[in-house]
Design a protein around this motif. Sequence first.
Motif, mmCIF file in Angstrom:
data_model
loop_
_atom_site.group_PDB
_atom_site.id
_atom_site.type_symbol
_atom_site.label_atom_id
_atom_site.label_comp_id
_atom_site.label_asym_id
_atom_site.label_seq_id
_atom_site.Cartn_x
_atom_site.Cartn_y
_atom_site.Cartn_z
ATOM 1 N N ALA A 46 -64.175 12.385 -90.255
ATOM 2 C CA ALA A 46 -64.065 10.929 -90.377
ATOM 3 C C ALA A 46 -64.358 10.262 -89.036
ATOM 4 O O ALA A 46 -65.126 9.289 -88.956
ATOM 5 N N ASN A 47 -63.759 10.790 -87.967
ATOM 6 C CA ASN A 47 -63.974 10.214 -86.637
ATOM 7 C C ASN A 47 -65.448 10.276 -86.225
ATOM 8 O O ASN A 47 -65.990 9.318 -85.655
ATOM 9 N N ILE A 48 -66.092 11.402 -86.496
ATOM 10 C CA ILE A 48 -67.500 11.554 -86.116
ATOM 11 C C ILE A 48 -68.369 10.574 -86.898
ATOM 12 O O ILE A 48 -69.285 9.944 -86.347
ATOM 13 N N ALA A 53 -71.505 5.562 -87.169
ATOM 14 C CA ALA A 53 -71.710 4.249 -87.780
ATOM 15 C C ALA A 53 -71.594 3.140 -86.741
ATOM 16 O O ALA A 53 -72.354 2.166 -86.762
ATOM 17 N N LYS A 54 -70.642 3.285 -85.828
ATOM 18 C CA LYS A 54 -70.459 2.283 -84.778
ATOM 19 C C LYS A 54 -71.716 2.174 -83.904
ATOM 20 O O LYS A 54 -72.063 1.104 -83.412
ATOM 21 N N LEU A 55 -72.402 3.297 -83.753
ATOM 22 C CA LEU A 55 -73.611 3.319 -82.927
ATOM 23 C C LEU A 55 -74.848 2.845 -83.690
ATOM 24 O O LEU A 55 -75.905 2.666 -83.094
ATOM 25 N N GLY A 56 -74.720 2.681 -85.002
ATOM 26 C CA GLY A 56 -75.827 2.105 -85.748
ATOM 27 C C GLY A 56 -76.460 2.982 -86.803
ATOM 28 O O GLY A 56 -77.409 2.548 -87.464
ATOM 29 N N LEU A 57 -75.967 4.216 -86.981
ATOM 30 C CA LEU A 57 -76.525 5.058 -88.030
ATOM 31 C C LEU A 57 -76.002 4.615 -89.389
ATOM 32 O O LEU A 57 -74.880 4.131 -89.520
ATOM 33 N N LYS A 58 -76.828 4.808 -90.414
ATOM 34 C CA LYS A 58 -76.401 4.549 -91.787
ATOM 35 C C LYS A 58 -75.716 5.810 -92.298
ATOM 36 O O LYS A 58 -76.343 6.874 -92.365
ATOM 37 N N THR A 59 -74.444 5.700 -92.646
ATOM 38 C CA THR A 59 -73.639 6.885 -92.908
ATOM 39 C C THR A 59 -72.963 6.836 -94.278
ATOM 40 O O THR A 59 -72.840 5.785 -94.903
ATOM 41 N N GLY A 60 -72.503 8.000 -94.721
ATOM 42 C CA GLY A 60 -71.743 8.120 -95.953
ATOM 43 C C GLY A 60 -70.750 9.249 -95.821
ATOM 44 O O GLY A 60 -70.777 10.010 -94.847
ATOM 45 N N GLY A 272 -63.670 15.438 -78.447
ATOM 46 C CA GLY A 272 -64.708 16.217 -79.109
ATOM 47 C C GLY A 272 -65.414 15.451 -80.215
ATOM 48 O O GLY A 272 -66.627 15.566 -80.390
ATOM 49 N N ASP A 273 -64.647 14.649 -80.961
ATOM 50 C CA ASP A 273 -65.231 13.871 -82.057
ATOM 51 C C ASP A 273 -66.160 12.785 -81.523
ATOM 52 O O ASP A 273 -67.249 12.559 -82.067
ATOM 53 N N SER A 274 -65.721 12.095 -80.480
ATOM 54 C CA SER A 274 -66.563 11.034 -79.911
ATOM 55 C C SER A 274 -67.811 11.635 -79.268
ATOM 56 O O SER A 274 -68.909 11.059 -79.368
ATOM 57 N N PHE A 275 -67.661 12.780 -78.622
ATOM 58 C CA PHE A 275 -68.817 13.477 -78.056
ATOM 59 C C PHE A 275 -69.824 13.800 -79.160
ATOM 60 O O PHE A 275 -71.021 13.517 -79.033
ATOM 61 N N ALA A 276 -69.337 14.387 -80.254
ATOM 62 C CA ALA A 276 -70.236 14.788 -81.344
ATOM 63 C C ALA A 276 -70.927 13.584 -81.967
ATOM 64 O O ALA A 276 -72.130 13.630 -82.265
ATOM 65 N N GLY A 277 -70.173 12.494 -82.176
ATOM 66 C CA GLY A 277 -70.767 11.308 -82.782
ATOM 67 C C GLY A 277 -71.910 10.745 -81.958
ATOM 68 O O GLY A 277 -72.992 10.423 -82.485
ATOM 69 N N ALA A 278 -71.697 10.630 -80.653
ATOM 70 C CA ALA A 278 -72.742 10.090 -79.777
ATOM 71 C C ALA A 278 -73.888 11.081 -79.612
ATOM 72 O O ALA A 278 -75.063 10.682 -79.533
ATOM 73 N N PHE A 279 -73.580 12.372 -79.549
ATOM 74 C CA PHE A 279 -74.612 13.406 -79.432
ATOM 75 C C PHE A 279 -75.528 13.368 -80.660
ATOM 76 O O PHE A 279 -76.762 13.399 -80.539
ATOM 77 N N ILE A 280 -74.918 13.291 -81.848
ATOM 78 C CA ILE A 280 -75.697 13.236 -83.083
ATOM 79 C C ILE A 280 -76.564 11.980 -83.119
ATOM 80 O O ILE A 280 -77.741 12.029 -83.504
ATOM 81 N N TYR A 281 -75.991 10.862 -82.707
ATOM 82 C CA TYR A 281 -76.777 9.627 -82.657
ATOM 83 C C TYR A 281 -77.993 9.806 -81.748
ATOM 84 O O TYR A 281 -79.113 9.396 -82.094
ATOM 85 N N GLY A 282 -77.791 10.425 -80.598
ATOM 86 C CA GLY A 282 -78.902 10.676 -79.694
ATOM 87 C C GLY A 282 -79.972 11.550 -80.322
ATOM 88 O O GLY A 282 -81.172 11.259 -80.240
ATOM 89 N N MET A 313 -63.968 4.370 -80.922
ATOM 90 C CA MET A 313 -65.349 4.860 -80.863
ATOM 91 C C MET A 313 -66.262 3.758 -80.318
ATOM 92 O O MET A 313 -66.254 2.634 -80.814
ATOM 93 N N PRO A 314 -67.043 4.061 -79.286
ATOM 94 C CA PRO A 314 -67.766 2.998 -78.566
ATOM 95 C C PRO A 314 -69.119 2.629 -79.157
ATOM 96 O O PRO A 314 -69.709 3.379 -79.937
ATOM 97 N N THR A 315 -69.595 1.462 -78.746
ATOM 98 C CA THR A 315 -70.966 1.045 -79.029
ATOM 99 C C THR A 315 -71.895 1.679 -77.990
ATOM 100 O O THR A 315 -71.447 2.201 -76.961
#
Length: 325
Positions: A46-48, A53-60, A272-282, A313-315
């Motif tokens: 959920a966190n990831i 989503a916060k970074l702009g990806l379309k998620t589900g 770890g969750d915030s790292f993964a979310g931003a890494f995936i966005y990149g 979770m940051p922009t």
Amino acid sequence: MLSFDKTKSVDLIALGRLCIDLNANEINRPMEETISFTKYVGGSPANITIAAAKLGLKTGFIGRISDDQHGRFIRNYLEQRQIDTQNVIVDRSGTITGLAFTEIKSPAECSILMYRDNVADLKLEPDDINEAFIASSKAILISGTALAQSPSREAALKAVELAKMNNVVVMFDIDYRPYTWTSTEEAGIYASLIAEKSDVIFGGRDEFKLLEHMLNRPAATDEQIAKRWLDKGSQLVVIKHGGDGSVVYTQAGKQYTGTIFPAQVIKTFGAGDSFAGAFIYGLMTGQSIPTCQQWGAAAASIVVSSHSCSDAMPTLEQIKAVIDK
């Protein structure tokens, strides 16, 4: 390195745990003396997803929630952040929402008290998995905790098979929580089944050692661990070392060591969750591996400096501000 099908309408779908975090308001004291807590949506997948989503990806999201106030709180939270919840199913068998009470004694002394008996997320069934929804996405993220019990583990395995059949990139967050499993051997077996079908694997050093423990190789080096999964077809193996950064190994034989950023640490969980979310966005926006690591590290520094995980979770602007500073 990774090819994402740009014709697909969704960027990222996650499958697994949706729960509630109750973070201590009185920090620098043991939980026995803590009186009040603040409620947030929690669970690593959920966190990831929230981070992406916060970074702009379309998620589900694919999962089950309890038929009560906590379940409705989770659904509302996701929908307010434009996360597709059509495949978040209300479980009506009398299950509850998992709760995570956090103790913040000091920045270096944080712990989590989990309530995971009869939880809705582990009741996800294979029939809940919608092939059309998975096929509509560029990537799917599987959380290791979804493998801890049946029928959730079979649902996760089905989702991965459907993803492979539909040209969907499979990402796996090992997310090992010992209190959910009956043994480390069981966890290693099921995590390995997903890892060998994954294009990208995220895990802490100790989580990867879990997979090696099953083979009586607990002393394997990072290079040996990465080689095992790269030889099985993974494109990226991301080994997180907490305060020592991350190391990424690629199918092309490259190795990248990431840095960390200074932070006014309040608590350690959520990094770890915030790292993964931003890494995936990149990754999904075509950035280099070092840039993905840099964005992930900056995002982690923001979240550990905050009381919450999901809310913090940051922009991308906030991430770049940390890097610039």
